[in-house]
Scaffold this motif. Structure first.
Motif, short mmCIF file in Angstrom:
data_model
loop_
_atom_site.label_atom_id
_atom_site.label_comp_id
_atom_site.label_asym_id
_atom_site.label_seq_id
_atom_site.Cartn_x
_atom_site.Cartn_y
_atom_site.Cartn_z
N LEU A 1 -8.36 13.01 25.77
CA LEU A 1 -9.28 12.01 25.20
C LEU A 1 -9.85 12.48 23.87
O LEU A 1 -10.02 11.69 22.93
CB LEU A 1 -10.42 11.74 26.20
N ARG A 2 -10.13 13.77 23.76
CA ARG A 2 -10.64 14.32 22.51
C ARG A 2 -9.63 14.16 21.39
O ARG A 2 -9.98 13.86 20.23
CB ARG A 2 -11.00 15.79 22.70
N ALA A 3 -8.35 14.36 21.72
CA ALA A 3 -7.31 14.21 20.71
C ALA A 3 -7.19 12.76 20.25
O ALA A 3 -6.90 12.48 19.08
CB ALA A 3 -5.97 14.69 21.26
N ALA A 4 -7.41 11.83 21.18
CA ALA A 4 -7.25 10.41 20.85
C ALA A 4 -8.54 9.76 20.36
O ALA A 4 -8.50 8.63 19.85
CB ALA A 4 -6.74 9.66 22.08
N TRP A 5 -9.69 10.46 20.51
CA TRP A 5 -10.97 9.84 20.22
C TRP A 5 -11.11 9.30 18.80
O TRP A 5 -11.64 8.20 18.61
CB TRP A 5 -12.10 10.81 20.53
N PRO A 6 -10.67 10.01 17.75
CA PRO A 6 -10.79 9.44 16.40
C PRO A 6 -10.12 8.08 16.27
O PRO A 6 -10.63 7.20 15.59
CB PRO A 6 -10.12 10.50 15.52
N ILE A 7 -8.97 7.92 16.94
CA ILE A 7 -8.26 6.64 16.88
C ILE A 7 -9.02 5.58 17.67
O ILE A 7 -9.17 4.44 17.24
CB ILE A 7 -6.83 6.80 17.43
#
Length: 204
Positions: free
Chosen positions: A181-187
């Protein structure tokens, strides 16, 4: 559509699921050991089909779709069997909560992956060590719990070891899910997408 060897192995893994369910409930001598062997065989095909697909370059769209589905079915069905056989009391509650965490995480991350694939950002996340460790811990715990699911007095200690390993797998499941989720959070937040290769590692 031509089905290659890795996909046949994946289909074989799916076919093993009803066999494991029947053996799990069929009270013949050694049925628990047999059920564990069936589950272990399915887990081995999980590794083998991926290895052959990479080694022999035998990839296909159908195989890429079916492989993660088979993996999640294998884990979910096994967890449901174990929860159903350990109803009542704190051990049953612990088993149910851990199973809910693992299955819920798989559903949530699968939905996230599908959405990221739709917008062309699947490559922003990669397999990380925590995901691999979670998978290994989960498989060991499930094998132990299948073998000892009747909780006989002489095997209670080993059963508790399996419980402990499954709880650890549940904690790693949350950790790896948050990592993803952290990896995808900016998107998700609406930031401009990074170029492929700039995302942080996440797990499978």
């Amino acid at each position: 559509m031509r089905i290659n060897l890795p996909t046949w192995l994946t289909l074989f893994r799916v076919a093993l699921l009803p066999v494991m369910v029947v053996v799990f409930y069929w009270k013949f001598p050694g049925h628990n050991i047999t059920a564990a062997v069936v589950f272990l065989l399915a887990a081995i095909t999980d590794w083998l089909d991926g290895y052959l697909a990479r080694r022999l370059n035998l990839t296909s769209a159908f195989g890429a779709f079916l492989d993660p589905v088979a993996d999640k079915l294998m884990v979910a069905v096994t967890l449901f069997l174990l929860v159903e056989s350990h109803r009542g009391g704190w051990p049953g509650i612990l088993m149910a909560v851990t199973a809910a965490i693992i299955v819920g995480r798989e559903i949530s991350i699968s939905a996230l992956r599908e959405w990221m694939a739709e917008i062309g950002m699947r490559a922003t996340v990669k397999v990380a060590f925590v995901g691999k460790l979670k998978t290994v811990m989960q498989m060991i715990a499930l094998v132990v719990l299948i073998v000892q699911h009747e909780k006989s007095a002489e095997a209670l200690r080993l059963y508790h070891i399996g419980e402990g390993l499954l709880v650890i797998a549940g904690v790693l499941t949350i950790w790896s899910g948050l990592h993803y989720l952290r990896a995808a959070w900016p998107i998700l937040r609406g930031d401009p997408p990074k170029q492929p290769g700039e995302g942080m590692d996440a797990e499978a």
